[in-house]
Design a protein around this motif. Structure first.
Motif, PDB file in Angstrom:
ATOM      1  N   ASP A  34       0.198   4.339  -0.001  1.00  0.00           N
ATOM      2  CA  ASP A  34      -0.251   5.472   0.810  1.00  0.00           C
ATOM      3  C   ASP A  34       0.048   5.261   2.289  1.00  0.00           C
ATOM      4  OD1 ASP A  34      -1.246   6.941  -1.353  1.00  0.00           O
ATOM      5  OD2 ASP A  34      -3.159   5.873  -1.293  1.00  0.00           O
ATOM      6  N   ASN A  84      -8.424   2.271  -3.684  1.00  0.00           N
ATOM      7  CA  ASN A  84      -8.873   0.947  -3.267  1.00  0.00           C
ATOM      8  C   ASN A  84      -7.863  -0.105  -3.707  1.00  0.00           C
ATOM      9  OD1 ASN A  84     -10.292  -1.257  -2.418  1.00  0.00           O
ATOM     10  ND2 ASN A  84     -12.062  -0.938  -3.737  1.00  0.00           N
ATOM     11  N   LYS A 142     -10.615   9.981  -5.815  1.00  0.00           N
ATOM     12  CA  LYS A 142     -11.525  10.373  -4.734  1.00  0.00           C
ATOM     13  C   LYS A 142     -10.799  10.479  -3.397  1.00  0.00           C
ATOM     14  CE  LYS A 142     -15.661   8.370  -6.859  1.00  0.00           C
ATOM     15  NZ  LYS A 142     -16.662   7.271  -6.777  1.00  0.00           N
ATOM     16  N   GLY A 143      -9.492  10.145  -3.412  1.00  0.00           N
ATOM     17  CA  GLY A 143      -8.689  10.259  -2.195  1.00  0.00           C
ATOM     18  C   GLY A 143      -8.674   9.010  -1.343  1.00  0.00           C
ATOM     19  N   ASP A 144      -9.219   7.920  -1.854  1.00  0.00           N
ATOM     20  CA  ASP A 144      -9.248   6.676  -1.087  1.00  0.00           C
ATOM     21  C   ASP A 144      -8.963   5.521  -2.033  1.00  0.00           C
ATOM     22  OD1 ASP A 144      -9.572   4.848   0.947  1.00  0.00           O
ATOM     23  OD2 ASP A 144     -11.759   4.762   0.748  1.00  0.00           O
ATOM     24  N   SER A 151     -11.125   5.524  -7.761  1.00  0.00           N
ATOM     25  CA  SER A 151     -11.005   5.444  -6.300  1.00  0.00           C
ATOM     26  C   SER A 151      -9.830   6.278  -5.807  1.00  0.00           C
ATOM     27  CB  SER A 151     -10.854   3.986  -5.850  1.00  0.00           C
ATOM     28  OG  SER A 151      -9.551   3.471  -6.130  1.00  0.00           O
ATOM     29  N   ARG A 152      -8.753   6.269  -6.548  1.00  0.00           N
ATOM     30  CA  ARG A 152      -7.587   7.058  -6.163  1.00  0.00           C
ATOM     31  C   ARG A 152      -7.878   8.553  -6.268  1.00  0.00           C
ATOM     32  NH1 ARG A 152      -1.473   6.742  -8.855  1.00  0.00           N
ATOM     33  NH2 ARG A 152      -0.724   8.678  -7.936  1.00  0.00           N
ATOM     34  N   ASN A 203       0.866  -1.178   0.000  1.00  0.00           N
ATOM     35  CA  ASN A 203       0.000   0.000   0.000  1.00  0.00           C
ATOM     36  C   ASN A 203       0.904   1.230   0.000  1.00  0.00           C
ATOM     37  OD1 ASN A 203      -1.540   2.287   0.922  1.00  0.00           O
ATOM     38  ND2 ASN A 203      -3.091   0.886   1.726  1.00  0.00           N
TER      39      ASN A 203
END
Length: 254
Positions: free
Chosen positions: A52, A235, A231-233, A228-229, A50
């Protein structure tokens, strides 16, 4: 293989003697290394990260915390996609993926370098669309046109020859993702089959190469991750089914 991406606080899995690649499932640079490992038919373990929320131990293998990183011996690693892929091809000489002629190897590297502008345009369109300018679209299509011209000039099924090689596996991950752009509302980045007939045929041929087919993700999947990226999250674990519990549906009461 689990598609779960390990993150901060997760324990590094035990080393079992195989070479080990640290990657991110949706990263084109990491995919380059996976494709070369597949093409060389090497046994390896794949650990997804991950990006992030990076696990602390990834910095032991990649000082910047980037992927891909290749643990070639326990605790010893190299990083950067081009370094990893050329190392693998030279370390394991069976089924060579680079041209034997030094000039052709240099020309292949020039193709990769020249394609970088199209890659940059893709990243802007996919992840920073507010910064998109007409010049980005122009650079993207110039990159496609140059690539198609190389295919025509070489007159072979793949850039490497009758079978794909290092140059093909290096560029392919981006071509795979380019097809997601129209699904993200960027129709100006569509690969028109009438204009890019040779390139379109090349793309379909690459999808059927075993090394690619084993790792390929559809345009729809890439678009879903990109959304998804944005949108700041991000997946990262959207493909992971290891935690899914299969239960029989309960019968309705009569």
């Amino acid at each position: 293989m689990s598609e779960k991406h390990l993150q901060t606080g997760d324990v590094l899995p035990p080393y079992n003697g195989k070479i080990r690649l640290y990657a991110m499932r949706f990263c084109p640079y990491a995919e380059r290394a996976v494709l070369v490992l597949n093409a060389k038919k090497l046994e390896y373990d794949l650990i997804f990260i991950n990006l992030d929320h990076k696990p602390e131990w990834i910095f032991n293998f990649s000082p910047r915390g980037t992927v891909p990183a290749l643990e070639y011996e326990q605790g010893k690693a190299i990083f950067d996609s081009n370094i990893v892929t050329t190392y693998l091809d030279e370390k394991y000489p069976e089924n060579p993926l680079q041209a034997s002629d030094p000039l052709r190897r240099a020309q292949d590297k020039i193709i990769v370098e020249n394609f970088a502008a199209a890659q940059s345009a893709y990243y802007t369109a996919a992840f920073n669309p507010q910064a998109l300018e007409p010049s980005s679209v122009e650079k993207f299509h110039k990159g496609l046109e140059a690539f198609q011209a190389e295919l025509e000039g070489r007159g072979t099924k793949f850039l490497h020859g009758d079978e794909p090689g290092w140059v093909d596996y290096t560029i392919w991950p981006f071509l795979e993702r380019f097809e997601a752009l129209p699904l993200l509302g960027k129709s100006e980045f569509a690969i028109d089959k009438t204009k890019y007939e040779l390139l379109a045929n090349y793309i379909e041929a690459m999808k059927n190469v075993p090394a690619v087919k084993a790792y390929y993700l559809s345009a729809e999947t890439h678009a879903k991750f990109t959304e998804s990226r944005n949108k700041g999250d991000a997946n990262y674990n959207m493909l992971d089914t290891s935690a899914v519990c299969c239960m029989r549906p309960r019968k309705k009461k009569e």
